[in-house]
Design a protein around this motif. Structure first.
Motif, PDB file in Angstrom:
ATOM      1  N   GLU A 190       0.798  -1.229   0.000  1.00 50.17           N
ATOM      2  CA  GLU A 190       0.000   0.000   0.000  1.00 50.17           C
ATOM      3  C   GLU A 190       0.832   1.282   0.000  1.00 50.17           C
ATOM      4  OE1 GLU A 190      -0.909   0.084   4.835  1.00 50.17           O
ATOM      5  OE2 GLU A 190      -2.541   0.047   3.370  1.00 50.17           O
ATOM      6  N   SER A 191       2.133   1.175   0.249  1.00 52.56           N
ATOM      7  CA  SER A 191       2.938   2.403   0.295  1.00 52.56           C
ATOM      8  C   SER A 191       4.378   2.103  -0.066  1.00 52.56           C
ATOM      9  CB  SER A 191       2.897   3.017   1.695  1.00 52.56           C
ATOM     10  OG  SER A 191       3.674   2.224   2.575  1.00 52.56           O
ATOM     11  N   PHE A 192       5.109   3.167  -0.441  1.00 50.15           N
ATOM     12  CA  PHE A 192       6.507   2.953  -0.805  1.00 50.15           C
ATOM     13  C   PHE A 192       7.392   2.594   0.392  1.00 50.15           C
ATOM     14  CE2 PHE A 192      10.730   3.830  -2.422  1.00 50.15           C
ATOM     15  CZ  PHE A 192      10.676   3.136  -3.622  1.00 50.15           C
ATOM     16  N   PRO A 193       7.148   3.192   1.574  1.00 47.45           N
ATOM     17  CA  PRO A 193       7.935   2.734   2.734  1.00 47.45           C
ATOM     18  C   PRO A 193       7.814   1.226   2.960  1.00 47.45           C
ATOM     19  CG  PRO A 193       6.847   4.794   3.260  1.00 47.45           C
ATOM     20  CD  PRO A 193       6.335   4.390   1.898  1.00 47.45           C
ATOM     21  N   LYS A 194       6.657   0.674   2.643  1.00 44.98           N
ATOM     22  CA  LYS A 194       6.526  -0.778   2.798  1.00 44.98           C
ATOM     23  C   LYS A 194       7.319  -1.530   1.715  1.00 44.98           C
ATOM     24  CE  LYS A 194       2.544  -0.670   5.717  1.00 44.98           C
ATOM     25  NZ  LYS A 194       1.264  -1.231   6.151  1.00 44.98           N
ATOM     26  N   VAL A 195       7.416  -0.936   0.545  1.00 45.56           N
ATOM     27  CA  VAL A 195       8.287  -1.522  -0.495  1.00 45.56           C
ATOM     28  C   VAL A 195       9.728  -1.571   0.016  1.00 45.56           C
ATOM     29  CG1 VAL A 195       9.277  -1.180  -2.806  1.00 45.56           C
ATOM     30  CG2 VAL A 195       6.816  -0.785  -2.421  1.00 45.56           C
ATOM     31  N   MET A 196      10.172  -0.452   0.620  1.00 44.69           N
ATOM     32  CA  MET A 196      11.546  -0.407   1.152  1.00 44.69           C
ATOM     33  C   MET A 196      11.747  -1.436   2.258  1.00 44.69           C
ATOM     34  SD  MET A 196      12.075   3.752   1.219  1.00 44.69           S
ATOM     35  CE  MET A 196      13.494   3.688   2.310  1.00 44.69           C
ATOM     36  N   ALA A 197      10.736  -1.560   3.138  1.00 41.71           N
ATOM     37  CA  ALA A 197      10.851  -2.533   4.235  1.00 41.71           C
ATOM     38  C   ALA A 197      10.891  -3.956   3.679  1.00 41.71           C
ATOM     39  CB  ALA A 197       9.676  -2.354   5.202  1.00 41.71           C
ATOM     40  N   LEU A 198      10.111  -4.200   2.638  1.00 39.46           N
ATOM     41  CA  LEU A 198      10.121  -5.536   2.030  1.00 39.46           C
ATOM     42  C   LEU A 198      11.482  -5.830   1.385  1.00 39.46           C
ATOM     43  CD1 LEU A 198       8.527  -8.131   1.308  1.00 39.46           C
ATOM     44  CD2 LEU A 198       7.819  -6.991  -0.811  1.00 39.46           C
TER      45      LEU A 198
ATOM     46  N   GLN B 148      14.399  -4.661   2.392  1.00 38.86           N
ATOM     47  CA  GLN B 148      15.335  -4.990   3.475  1.00 38.86           C
ATOM     48  C   GLN B 148      15.126  -6.422   3.969  1.00 38.86           C
ATOM     49  OE1 GLN B 148      17.776  -3.139   4.283  1.00 38.86           O
ATOM     50  NE2 GLN B 148      17.279  -0.953   4.190  1.00 38.86           N
ATOM     51  N   LEU B 149      13.869  -6.773   4.186  1.00 39.94           N
ATOM     52  CA  LEU B 149      13.549  -8.108   4.697  1.00 39.94           C
ATOM     53  C   LEU B 149      13.973  -9.190   3.697  1.00 39.94           C
ATOM     54  CD1 LEU B 149      12.074  -9.616   7.052  1.00 39.94           C
ATOM     55  CD2 LEU B 149      10.030  -9.589   5.592  1.00 39.94           C
ATOM     56  N   THR B 150      13.718  -8.922   2.421  1.00 45.79           N
ATOM     57  CA  THR B 150      14.050  -9.895   1.376  1.00 45.79           C
ATOM     58  C   THR B 150      15.549 -10.114   1.295  1.00 45.79           C
ATOM     59  OG1 THR B 150      12.164  -8.994   0.180  1.00 45.79           O
ATOM     60  CG2 THR B 150      13.611 -10.443  -1.045  1.00 45.79           C
ATOM     61  N   ARG B 151      16.280  -8.999   1.328  1.00 47.34           N
ATOM     62  CA  ARG B 151      17.749  -9.107   1.315  1.00 47.34           C
ATOM     63  C   ARG B 151      18.242  -9.937   2.484  1.00 47.34           C
ATOM     64  NH1 ARG B 151      20.703  -5.544  -1.981  1.00 47.34           N
ATOM     65  NH2 ARG B 151      19.749  -3.517  -2.349  1.00 47.34           N
ATOM     66  N   LYS B 152      17.671  -9.653   3.656  1.00 48.55           N
ATOM     67  CA  LYS B 152      18.143 -10.319   4.859  1.00 48.55           C
ATOM     68  C   LYS B 152      17.826 -11.817   4.804  1.00 48.55           C
ATOM     69  CE  LYS B 152      17.987  -7.733   8.547  1.00 48.55           C
ATOM     70  NZ  LYS B 152      17.450  -6.987   9.680  1.00 48.55           N
ATOM     71  N   ARG B 153      16.606 -12.149   4.403  1.00 48.93           N
ATOM     72  CA  ARG B 153      16.183 -13.552   4.452  1.00 48.93           C
ATOM     73  C   ARG B 153      16.724 -14.366   3.278  1.00 48.93           C
ATOM     74  NH1 ARG B 153      15.827 -12.806   8.948  1.00 48.93           N
ATOM     75  NH2 ARG B 153      13.968 -12.253  10.118  1.00 48.93           N
ATOM     76  N   LEU B 154      16.787 -13.775   2.107  1.00 53.06           N
ATOM     77  CA  LEU B 154      17.202 -14.562   0.932  1.00 53.06           C
ATOM     78  C   LEU B 154      18.693 -14.447   0.644  1.00 53.06           C
ATOM     79  CD1 LEU B 154      14.190 -13.961  -1.508  1.00 53.06           C
ATOM     80  CD2 LEU B 154      14.546 -15.854   0.086  1.00 53.06           C
ATOM     81  N   GLY B 155      19.329 -13.396   1.158  1.00 52.79           N
ATOM     82  CA  GLY B 155      20.794 -13.257   1.003  1.00 52.79           C
ATOM     83  C   GLY B 155      21.221 -13.453  -0.445  1.00 52.79           C
ATOM     84  N   GLY B 156      22.174 -14.333  -0.645  1.00 57.84           N
ATOM     85  CA  GLY B 156      22.742 -14.568  -1.970  1.00 57.84           C
ATOM     86  C   GLY B 156      21.802 -15.267  -2.943  1.00 57.84           C
ATOM     87  N   GLU B 157      20.641 -15.735  -2.445  1.00 57.85           N
ATOM     88  CA  GLU B 157      19.661 -16.355  -3.349  1.00 57.85           C
ATOM     89  C   GLU B 157      18.881 -15.318  -4.150  1.00 57.85           C
ATOM     90  OE1 GLU B 157      16.964 -18.645  -0.972  1.00 57.85           O
ATOM     91  OE2 GLU B 157      18.216 -20.436  -0.992  1.00 57.85           O
ATOM     92  N   LEU B 158      18.821 -14.087  -3.633  1.00 56.44           N
ATOM     93  CA  LEU B 158      17.986 -13.047  -4.257  1.00 56.44           C
ATOM     94  C   LEU B 158      18.581 -12.609  -5.595  1.00 56.44           C
ATOM     95  CD1 LEU B 158      15.525 -11.102  -3.827  1.00 56.44           C
ATOM     96  CD2 LEU B 158      17.168  -9.479  -2.859  1.00 56.44           C
ATOM     97  N   THR B 159      17.835 -12.809  -6.682  1.00 60.95           N
ATOM     98  CA  THR B 159      18.368 -12.455  -8.006  1.00 60.95           C
ATOM     99  C   THR B 159      17.595 -11.326  -8.689  1.00 60.95           C
ATOM    100  OG1 THR B 159      17.237 -14.457  -8.787  1.00 60.95           O
ATOM    101  CG2 THR B 159      19.615 -14.574  -8.567  1.00 60.95           C
ATOM    102  N   ALA B 160      16.474 -10.879  -8.129  1.00 64.86           N
ATOM    103  CA  ALA B 160      15.787  -9.700  -8.694  1.00 64.86           C
ATOM    104  C   ALA B 160      14.838  -9.123  -7.654  1.00 64.86           C
ATOM    105  CB  ALA B 160      15.016 -10.063  -9.961  1.00 64.86           C
TER     106      ALA B 160
END
Lengths: 464, 464
Positions: free
Chosen positions: A227-235, A237-249
C-alpha cells in the motif's frame, strides 16, 4: 570527385569486409525507433583484430571519423553515423572462442550476440548472468561499451563486474592485449576499466574474457501488492536479509504500470487485482526447488505478519514464473499501445528513500507543463534505478521543455541522468547535470590522450 | 640553506597538520618489515579535502614529490618516502561521515581504519565485506589504492566492487567530487576506476562511498582433506553449485602449510590429521544456522559419496569455526617461526587447472638453485589466487636470482605477478611480465596526462 580514401579501403579490405554505395543496407544508419541518419561513407566489417587495427591506423592517419556498431539496440543514438563517418561494424567478429568451465570464463569476439553466448554456456551447465530485453540482437561489444545492466544486477552486478579481460584497439591502431582470465590482477592501471561503459570513444573492444557462473537450476518468483513505498523499502530490506545470496531480482511497479499492462498488453494475465498502489516482483535462484518455495512462503508469511503486504502470489511452475516476469518485461509493448505521442524515457539512479517523493513531484510538475501528460514508473528498486516514461502532447518545443524539466528534476534529487542506458547523443545535453565541470574536464583530457585526432565516435557522450 | 618550500608549508598548515625535523616519527618512514627509508622532508596531515588540495597545488607548482600514506601495511614499499619527498598522511581524515542503511552505503574519509568501519556498520546490522589480516591498522584509502582482496572475494568481489563513488584530488589540486551513492551510473567515463588499485600515482583519494550489506547472522565452516588437486577442483565446482550465493570462502592449503602451522604455530589445534596432501576450508553464510549446518552436512555426504574426500569436519560453534579459520590465517606467524632466512613471497593469479603443475614445477626449480629451499603454498582457490612463500639461504645475489626465477615462472604459466598485493617498488621489475609493452605505454600516457609533473608517488608501479 575521386575518393582516394575509399580507394585505399578497397585495396586493404576484401569485398565481404567493405560495403560502399548501394551495397550499404539501411540498417547501418537506422535506429531502434526507425529514424535514419546520413548514409555512412563506407561500412567496414572486419573478421579479425588485425583488420580492426589496420582500419583505425588508416582512419587516424587520414583523420577520418569512425563509428563502431554492435547490435544497434542502444537507446541514445550513439552508433548512428554522422555525416562523413565510416561505420565499423563488428557483426562478423562473432565467434565464441572458448568456454573454460574450470576457470568459469568465456572468451568471445565483440560481435557475439548476447543470447548466443547465454545459450552456448548453458550447454555446459553455466549461465552468463547479463540479461536484458534486447538479448536476441544486442552484441557483447555493445553490452561492454554501454556497461549494460538488466534484471540480475542485484546479484551479479553490471557488465563491468562480469568482464575479466579485454582486447582493445586504440585509435592509432595499437592493440592492447588484455584478454586475461583472472578475477584478481593488481598489476598496474586496470586499463580495461577505461573501455567499459565509454561507448567506444576511447577504443574499440574486439574480444572479451567474461565471467560465467554455474547455472542455478531453479527459480522461484513472487508478486506482491503493497500500500505504500515505505513498505516496499521494508520488504526490500527483509528480502535481502532472508534470501541473502539467493535473491536475483527485486523489481517495483507503480500502480499505473501494472494496471495499464494488464489492461492494454495482449495476453498478459493479472495474478493480482489491479487497484493496489505498488507491486513488487522478487526472484530467488538456487539448486533446490522445494527449498526456494519454502523460503518464499516463509518470507511472505513474515512480511504478511509485519503488515507489509496487501496481497501476494508465488509461482508454482516455470510457466507461472514466466507469466509474472512477462508483466515486468512488457514496458516496450505498453509504450507501443500509446501510439505516436511524444515520450520522454528516463533511466534514473536515485537513493531509494527519495524515490517516492521524486515520482510524486514528477507527476505534479509534468501536469503544470501539459495537463494531459502522465508518467508510468517501474524500476530495479534493489539497484536504486527507476525507469520513468512520461507521455505528453507531441510538439517538439514542448518535448524539449519537458525533457529539460525532467532531467533538471533528476539533479534536484541528486540522481544520475543515466543509470544503465548511457549518454550517446540524446542525453549529451544533460551529462553536465550528473557530472561536475572538473569531472568533464578530466574526461576530455582522457579522450584527447587516447584519441588525439578525435576519430572514435566523435561527439558522442561529450565534445572535446 | 633556507628551505623556502618548508616556509611556505609552515605558513599554509597549522602545527597539528605539519611535522618537520625531529617531530617526524620513524613510523612515517619504516615499513612492515622494519626497514627504514630516507626521512621525509616534511609530513603533512590534512584534516580536510581542501587542505589536501592546497598541499598538492603547492607541490605541483614547485615540482616537489609527495608520497601518500594510509595505514602503512602494504607489502610492496609503495608508501616509503624517497629522498626529498613530502609525506601526505591521511591519518587525521578518519571520520565515518554517514551510514545510510536504506541505500546500503557508508561514506568515509580515506584515513578511516578498516576495522573501525566494520565495527561501525555492524551496529546497524550491516557488514562491510572487505576483510584481511591488517584490518586493525590498514586504512580504507589504502584498501582502495591497492584494490585489496582478502577472504570474501568469492562472494563480494575485490575492493573495486565495493566502491560506489570517490572524492579524489588530482595532482594539480583539482577536486573531483564523485562521491555518489548509486550502484548504476552510466554517465560518461567512470573516473573513479582510475583511482582504484593505482597506488596513488594518478590522484589522492580523500573520501569514498562504499557498499554495505545486511550482515548474515550465521557462518558455517568446513575443513576437508583431499588426496589430489583434481579433487580440490571438483569440490570447488560442487560447492559452488550446491551453496550458490551462500558460499563466502573457499581456501586451499597444500600439505606443508597445514602441517607446519599445526607443528609450529602456538595454540593452533589440528581438527584433522596432518598427513593428507590437500586441505580445503570452505564457509557459507546466511541467516539460518540450522539450515547452513544441514547444507554443509548434505554437501559433505555427497562429496564423500563421490569419492572426493579423505576426511572432513564441520564447525559446531563460533569457537570451532574460529579455530579452523585460525589455521588459514596463520601464514604470517608461520613465516616468523623460520627466523631470518630469506623469503620470496608470491601472490599469483593463475588458471585453477594449472595450479597443481605450477606448484610442482616451483618446488623442483627452486631446489636446482638452492637444495635447501622449500615452498609453502596456500590460496584463495575460488578466486584463482595462490600465495607461495619460498624460503631459501640468505644471500642477496641468490635472493634476486630466486625472485627472477619465480616471477619468470609466473609468466610461463600465464599468471599475473600480483593478484592482490600490488606493484609498488618491490614488484616493479616484474610488472612487464604481466603487461605488454603497449599496455605499459598506455599506463605511462595516463600518468603523464593526470600528473604531468610526476609529483604523485613517483617511481612507484612504473617509471614515466
Amino acid at each position: 570527385m575521386a575518393d582516394t580514401f575509399l580507394n585505399e579501403l578497397q585495396s586493404t579490405f576484401d569485398k565481404a569486409a567493405l560495403l560502399t554505395g548501394a551495397d550499404i543496407d539501411v540498417r547501418y544508419f537506422t535506429d531502434m525507433a526507425g529514424k535514419a541518419s546520413p548514409k555512412p561513407r563506407a561500412v567496414v566489417r572486419p573478421k579479425s583484430t588485425e583488420e580492426v587495427s589496420r582500419l583505425l591506423k588508416l582512419c587516424d592517419r587520414e583523420r577520418v571519423p569512425v563509428t563502431t556498431q554492435g547490435g544497434m539496440t542502444g537507446l541514445t543514438r550513439a552508433t548512428m553515423p554522422h555525416e562523413g563517418e565510416i561505420v565499423l561494424s563488428m557483426e562478423r567478429m562473432n565467434a565464441i572462442e572458448e568456454v573454460d568451465a574450470s576457470s568459469g570464463v568465456a572468451i568471445v569476439q565483440a560481435g557475439t550476440v548476447l543470447q548466443k553466448l547465454q545459450e552456448r554456456v548453458e550447454q555446459d551447465g553455466f549461465m552468463f548472468p547479463l540479461d536484458l530485453g534486447a538479448r536476441g540482437s544486442c552484441s557483447i561489444g555493445g553490452n561492454i561499451s554501454t556497461n549494460a545492466g538488466g534484471n540480475r544486477v542485484i546479484r551479479y552486478g553490471m557488465t563491468r563486474d562480469l568482464v575479466l579481460g579485454l582486447e582493445v584497439v586504440r585509435a592509432d591502431g595499437t592493440v592492447l592485449n588484455g584478454l586475461r582470465k583472472y578475477i584478481k590482477n593488481n598489476t598496474g592501471i586496470d586499463l580495461k576499466q577505461l573501455f567499459v561503459g565509454t561507448e567506444g570513444i576511447l577504443g574499440v573492444v574486439t574480444r572479451a574474457a567474461l565471467r560465467i557462473f554455474p547455472a542455478p537450476a531453479e527459480q522461484q518468483v513472487a508478486l506482491c501488492a503493497l500500500e505504500s513505498f515505505p513498505k516496499v523499502m521494508a520488504l526490500l530490506q527483509l528480502t535481502r536479509k532472508r534470501l541473502g545470496g539467493e535473491l536475483t531480482a527485486f523489481e517495483v511497479m507503480w500502480n499505473e504500470y501494472y494496471r495499464l499492462v494488464i489492461e492494454r498488453v495482449k495476453g498478459v494475465a493479472a495474478p493480482l487485482p489491479t487497484h493496489h498502489p505498488f507491486y513488487v516482483l522478487f526472484e530467488a535462484s538456487g539448486s533446490d526447488a522445494d527449498r526456494l518455495r519454502a523460503d518464499h512462503e516463509k518470507l511472505l508469511e513474515e512480511a504478511m505478519n509485519e503488515g507489509l503486504l496487501l496481497d501476494a502470489t508465488i509461482s508454482t511452475s516455470r510457466a507461472s514464473a514466466a507469466a509474472i516476469w512477462r508483466i515486468r518485461d512488457s514496458s516496450v509493448e505498453l509504450g507501443r499501445t500509446f501510439g505516436v505521442g511524444a515520450r520522454v524515457g528516463l533511466d534514473v539512479s536515485l537513493a531509494i528513500d527519495r524515490m517516492e517523493e521524486y515520482v510524486k513531484r514528477v507527476r505534479s510538475r509534468i501536469k503544470e507543463l501539459d495537463p494531459n501528460a502522465f508518467a508510468i514508473v517501474l524500476g530495479h528498486a534493489g539497484d536504486g534505478n527507476l525507469h520513468v516514461s512520461v507521455y505528453h502532447d507531441d510538439t517538439p518545443e514542448k518535448h524539449e521543455e519537458m525533457e529539460r524539466l525532467l532531467y533538471g528534476m533528476t539533479r534536484e534529487f541528486d540522481g544520475s541522468v543515466s543509470a544503465e542506458h548511457g549518454i550517446g547523443i540524446l542525453k549529451r545535453p544533460y551529462l553536465k547535470l550528473s557530472r561536475t565541470e572538473a569531472e568533464l574536464e578530466t574526461m576530455r583530457m582522457l579522450k584527447r590522450t587516447l584519441d588525439p585526432h578525435n576519430i572514435l565516435n566523435p561527439g558522442r557522450m561529450f565534445t572535446v
